[in-house]
Design an enzyme around this catalytic site. Structure first.
Site, mmCIF file in Angstrom:
data_model
loop_
_atom_site.group_PDB
_atom_site.id
_atom_site.type_symbol
_atom_site.label_atom_id
_atom_site.label_comp_id
_atom_site.label_asym_id
_atom_site.label_seq_id
_atom_site.Cartn_x
_atom_site.Cartn_y
_atom_site.Cartn_z
ATOM 1 N N GLU A 116 22.262 34.941 -45.148
ATOM 2 C CA GLU A 116 23.656 34.989 -44.739
ATOM 3 C C GLU A 116 23.786 35.414 -43.275
ATOM 4 O O GLU A 116 22.960 36.162 -42.748
ATOM 5 C CB GLU A 116 24.437 35.955 -45.641
ATOM 6 C CG GLU A 116 24.395 35.551 -47.106
ATOM 7 C CD GLU A 116 25.262 36.424 -48.002
ATOM 8 O OE1 GLU A 116 25.850 37.399 -47.497
ATOM 9 O OE2 GLU A 116 25.356 36.126 -49.202
ATOM 10 N N CYS A 133 26.187 38.308 -36.220
ATOM 11 C CA CYS A 133 25.159 39.135 -36.852
ATOM 12 C C CYS A 133 24.155 38.197 -37.519
ATOM 13 O O CYS A 133 24.477 37.527 -38.504
ATOM 14 C CB CYS A 133 25.803 40.065 -37.868
ATOM 15 S SG CYS A 133 24.659 41.242 -38.621
ATOM 16 N N CYS A 140 14.511 41.531 -47.272
ATOM 17 C CA CYS A 140 14.077 42.543 -46.316
ATOM 18 C C CYS A 140 12.820 43.216 -46.839
ATOM 19 O O CYS A 140 12.739 43.573 -48.021
ATOM 20 C CB CYS A 140 15.172 43.586 -46.081
ATOM 21 S SG CYS A 140 14.736 44.765 -44.772
ATOM 22 N N CYS A 144 15.931 50.281 -47.630
ATOM 23 C CA CYS A 144 16.872 51.367 -47.354
ATOM 24 C C CYS A 144 17.799 51.528 -48.558
ATOM 25 O O CYS A 144 18.331 50.547 -49.081
ATOM 26 C CB CYS A 144 17.666 51.071 -46.088
ATOM 27 S SG CYS A 144 16.633 50.968 -44.608
ATOM 28 N N CYS A 147 21.539 49.942 -48.724
ATOM 29 C CA CYS A 147 21.747 48.570 -48.266
ATOM 30 C C CYS A 147 21.501 47.573 -49.397
ATOM 31 O O CYS A 147 20.429 47.565 -50.009
ATOM 32 C CB CYS A 147 20.811 48.270 -47.092
ATOM 33 S SG CYS A 147 20.992 46.593 -46.444
ATOM 34 N N CYS A 374 29.142 45.225 -43.076
ATOM 35 C CA CYS A 374 27.813 45.759 -42.823
ATOM 36 C C CYS A 374 27.189 46.300 -44.113
ATOM 37 O O CYS A 374 27.813 47.070 -44.847
ATOM 38 C CB CYS A 374 27.904 46.882 -41.787
ATOM 39 S SG CYS A 374 26.310 47.533 -41.291
#
Length: 408
Positions: A116, A133, A140, A144, A147, A374
């Site tokens: 995305e 962005c 990933c 984290c 997230c 975010c």
């Protein structure tokens, strides 16, 4: 990536003894100028053709060689046979009521995986600043805890064409109905802050940022191209030696104990290594305009990292690092173990930092109605790590425990 001429492969045609030659075309979209120059030299052409083609691709959004009118017909015919300009496939796009735009791209063969990309316009009357962005990985490699992207696990790195293709598509979205001769670049700022850790996909990310800075491509200012990292210390040093762009650090905690929990890579590269790496990045000789400060990203988690003592610890941590601090209200996702800090708590945190002399802003949440805020970029990942599977089992177990408790 070396610009290598495509190889012909032959196979017997079904029902015939004649050989059929198939050429795998070279995708020019992700090539830097030196790579394109090498490509044209291999074609027996002059190097300056690279700059001509780059302008057609990146500034005018042209993918049809026949429309490249300042190139000879003979060369255009040759390019049609051996090359293509192919962006990643857009499978979904959504435009928010606040002007935010989100695209979902399919990458890879077959069903592939989904990544995305989000464009955020300036929150003013002109809307002239448009920040994109960009994602750098499918999923990933890090995890984290706050997230949602990390909960999808990890499949692979994106290629330069898949990275720069996100910028190409975003620009195209504003030029679709504009005649070629009247088109202009629309995206003004780029942050490598989407899905993935950019410094763990170093070469393709650097190649893509080189295209963003190249005057024959997007011609962006070094101050307007930002790489955001969770803190891969050796690669911060390598970045300083390789390209001059702005740097942001996803900090999110002012001490090692808390950061170990929120940003697990801190266990490998703790704050005692990360902060000096950021200082070295600023001190590196280069264009000072893009290295006046480090942007510190700090997501505000209710009762976790938003207390007065955390603000004081942050002041002490950053006292010798020129920083601009960006406080980010947490954007919840399903089964997230955290809540968003209250507005009053965020304002108090900001005041402490501002009173100490830091430039400290609160990021306005944008695009949350289309899951584009975010920390909300999820995509669809063919997970090699099985992290998504473990996360789902953990959530199911927690839900089961809640139901059992309610039944007692």
């Amino acid at each position: 990536m070396n610009a290598v001429m495509p190889q012909s492969t032959s196979a017997p045609e079904q029902g015939s003894s004649a050989a059929v030659f198939a050429v795998e075309k070279v995708n020019l979209l992700g090539m830097t100028r030196p790579e394109l120059e090498q490509f044209f030299e291999q074609l027996g052409e002059k190097k300056f053709r690279a700059g001509q083609v780059m302008k057609w691709i990146h500034q005018f959004g042209v993918t049809d060689f026949a429309q490249m009118t300042n190139i000879s017909g003979k060369l255009r015919e040759k390019l049609e046979k051996v090359a293509e300009i192919r962006a990643p496939e857009v499978v979904h796009r959504n435009y928010s009521k606040d002007g935010t735009r989100k695209w979902v791209f399919r990458v890879g063969d077959g069903a592939g995986s989904l990544v995305e990309t989000v464009l955020i316009p300036a929150n003013d009357k002109t809307g002239a600043r448009k920040t994109l962005c960009i994602s750098s990985q499918v999923g990933c490699a890090l995890d984290c805890s706050f997230c949602s992207t990390g909960k999808q696990g990890f499949q692979r790195d994106l290629t330069p064409a898949e990275i720069i293709g996100q910028l190409w598509v975003a620009n195209q979205s504003y030029m679709e109905d504009v005649p070629v001769a009247e088109r202009s670049r629309t995206v003004t700022n780029v942050v490598m802050m989407g899905m993935g850790e950019p410094l763990l996909n170093f070469e393709p990310v650097v190649a893509s940022m080189a295209l963003m800075l190249d005057d024959f491509a997007y011609g962006m200012s070094k101050r307007r191209v930002t790489l955001s990292t969770s803190g891969v210390v050796p690669m911060i040093d390598k970045l300083a030696e390789t390209i001059d762009v702005a740097l942001a650090i996803s900090l999110h905690a002012p001490n090692n104990e808390l950061r170990d929990e929120l940003v697990p890579i801190n266990k490998k590269y703790p704050l005692e290594q990360l902060i000096p790496a950021a200082q070295r990045y600023l001190a590196k000789d280069g264009n000072e305009s893009s290295r006046k400060h480090i942007t510190i990203e700090y997501v505000m988690l209710d009762g976790v990292n938003d207390k007065a003592e955390h603000a004081q610890q942050l002041l002490k941590l950053l006292k010798d690092l020129p920083s601009k601090i960006n406080l980010i209200p947490f954007n919840p996702f399903p089964h997230a173990p955290y809540g968003r800090s209250s507005r009053n708590r965020i304002m108090a945190f900001q005041k402490t930092l501002s009173d100490a002399g830091f430039v400290c802003t609160i990021r306005q949440t944008r695009g949350d109605d289309i899951d584009a805020a975010c920390g909300q970029l999820v995509g669809q990942v063919a997970d090699r790590t099985r992290r998504a599977e473990r996360w789902q089992k953990k959530v199911a177990s927690q839900q089961g425990e809640i139901l059992r408790t309610q039944g007692d």
